[in-house]
Design a protein around this motif. Sequence first.
Motif, mmCIF file in Angstrom:
data_model
loop_
_atom_site.group_PDB
_atom_site.id
_atom_site.type_symbol
_atom_site.label_atom_id
_atom_site.label_comp_id
_atom_site.label_asym_id
_atom_site.label_seq_id
_atom_site.Cartn_x
_atom_site.Cartn_y
_atom_site.Cartn_z
ATOM 1 N N ALA A 4 33.930 -39.749 0.384
ATOM 2 C CA ALA A 4 34.808 -39.917 1.548
ATOM 3 C C ALA A 4 33.993 -40.430 2.734
ATOM 4 O O ALA A 4 32.786 -40.249 2.801
ATOM 5 N N GLY A 5 34.654 -41.054 3.644
ATOM 6 C CA GLY A 5 33.937 -41.575 4.809
ATOM 7 C C GLY A 5 34.750 -42.675 5.460
ATOM 8 O O GLY A 5 35.945 -42.835 5.158
ATOM 9 N N PRO A 6 34.142 -43.448 6.337
ATOM 10 C CA PRO A 6 32.733 -43.379 6.748
ATOM 11 C C PRO A 6 32.467 -42.187 7.656
ATOM 12 O O PRO A 6 33.362 -41.715 8.345
ATOM 13 N N ALA A 7 31.224 -41.688 7.619
ATOM 14 C CA ALA A 7 30.863 -40.524 8.414
ATOM 15 C C ALA A 7 29.366 -40.528 8.681
ATOM 16 O O ALA A 7 28.588 -41.158 7.958
ATOM 17 N N ILE A 8 28.964 -39.812 9.715
ATOM 18 C CA ILE A 8 27.550 -39.658 10.049
ATOM 19 C C ILE A 8 26.868 -38.857 8.932
ATOM 20 O O ILE A 8 27.431 -37.903 8.408
ATOM 21 N N ARG A 21 31.419 -28.667 4.046
ATOM 22 C CA ARG A 21 32.868 -28.695 4.223
ATOM 23 C C ARG A 21 33.269 -28.365 5.661
ATOM 24 O O ARG A 21 34.267 -28.877 6.166
ATOM 25 N N GLU A 22 32.511 -27.504 6.317
ATOM 26 C CA GLU A 22 32.779 -27.212 7.726
ATOM 27 C C GLU A 22 32.487 -28.426 8.600
ATOM 28 O O GLU A 22 33.129 -28.652 9.624
ATOM 29 N N ALA A 23 31.499 -29.214 8.191
ATOM 30 C CA ALA A 23 31.090 -30.365 8.991
ATOM 31 C C ALA A 23 32.036 -31.558 8.838
ATOM 32 O O ALA A 23 32.127 -32.405 9.741
ATOM 33 N N LEU A 46 34.445 -32.823 11.524
ATOM 34 C CA LEU A 46 33.776 -33.306 12.727
ATOM 35 C C LEU A 46 33.207 -34.718 12.546
ATOM 36 O O LEU A 46 32.481 -35.213 13.407
ATOM 37 N N GLY A 47 33.512 -35.341 11.398
ATOM 38 C CA GLY A 47 33.002 -36.682 11.141
ATOM 39 C C GLY A 47 31.585 -36.695 10.635
ATOM 40 O O GLY A 47 30.908 -37.723 10.698
ATOM 41 N N LEU A 48 31.124 -35.558 10.111
ATOM 42 C CA LEU A 48 29.768 -35.446 9.557
ATOM 43 C C LEU A 48 29.861 -35.277 8.048
ATOM 44 O O LEU A 48 30.741 -34.579 7.550
ATOM 45 N N ALA A 49 28.945 -35.919 7.306
ATOM 46 C CA ALA A 49 29.005 -35.853 5.846
ATOM 47 C C ALA A 49 27.627 -35.583 5.237
ATOM 48 O O ALA A 49 27.122 -36.383 4.456
#
Length: 471
Positions: free
Chosen positions: A108-112, A415-417, A420-423
């Motif tokens: 999944a993404g895009p993410a930091i 999963r918590e991150a 917030l857009g973090l991966a």
Amino acid sequence: MTKPLRLELDRSAKTPLAEQIHRGIKAAIESGVLAPGARLPSWQDLAAQFGVARGTVRVAYEKLSSAQLIVARRATGTHVADRPRFPVRRDKAPAPGSFMEMYQELTAGPAIFQMGVPAQETLPATLLARIRAQAVRIEMSAPAIYPDPRGEPALRREIAAYLALARGIECAPSQIIITGGFSGGLGLTLRVLGLEQKKAWMEDPGFPFTRHGLKLARTSIVPIPVDADGIDVDFGLKHAPDAALVVVTPGQQAPLGATLSLARRSRLLDWATRSKAWVIEDDYLSELQLKGRATPALASLDRAGRVIYIGSFSKTVTPALRLGFVVAPAALAARFAEVAACLAPAPGPAVQLALADFISDGHYLRHLRRTKRVYAAQADGLLKYLRPRTANVAIAGLAAILRLPEGASDLAIAREAAPLGLAPTPLSLWSASKGTARPGLLLGVATSPPAKIEASCDRLLQIIDRLMRPD
């Protein structure tokens, strides 16, 4: 009298007016705004209402009629057709704990901090789009014949030349098969080898998708530990000397980043030659080694034809291309061609021709040099910010490994991150079993732009602190 149909037409849009009318009425029918049996204006009246040519509305009505959405009769006019109501089928979420749940979470993404994808900023997207558009025109103007299932000769020639220059591999274009990314290359190779019920060495920790692919191919996986010198060949010889296959990432071990030592490379190839075993070399990250020159490929040392080399352009260009390749040993080239022709032909010609031009014109090597500079700077920035805040962090390949205390749930943190857009990628998912799993987070360097590193790291460290705080 029929009420005017409320549709908004954008005369500045590239979409033709007839298509806008067609889509607008179709959406109104499918959403229930226009119920079955509702009368529509004649195409002449609707043309006057919108101020468009009557032929424009007529084209839209003909498309709606062909789709059986409307019915036109001389006596009663044009009406919305009666249609049976079909239940809307929604995709079910993957079962908790299943492979597909993990796959969707990791891709999944895009993410930091996302792993496995390149930085969007370094890709010469406009240039590549122009080259690809030209390739599409060439493809469409070519005779309607089946392309070579091994891939376009132009791309295979460019890859052979690149491998000789950059990876030390001497091979003919006839040994190269173009595939749908690394996964397509792995699937093709496992089909060719046909090693059901045979033992296969697999690095532990190692790429989870590769491990699952070996399971799907019905091999018997033997996890082999990894240390600072790469895969522990002696461990494999002691516990499974009769294995028929080993999958290895010798250039930069995935995910720990170690380079397979020369002594172990020699020992691995000697064993494969004596035992008639096969070695699949996953050239993970290929030329994207941030410090110094990339180590020559394991296949460059192979003199017995036991190494099958798999590369891809997913991490160097973009995974959206879904392009990879296999370099088959000369003795297996014909078998690879047969399986490709019948079961796994190469992707469409246009994307291959575009990439061939991208390489031949020198854009690919320039892109790699520029990308390495950007990634090296981002890796340094990531370490500079994290090290004063945590001692357990180091760069491994194109990721920073953030080690966590025993008992920590790296999966829960990831999963918590996510919202917030973090991966960050949980390190434990790369292990073969819970017994060998060590908690940690892999933070992708390519997706850590300098402008967002500080805020993203702070959010991630806050989540770690909160979830690990004693109740």
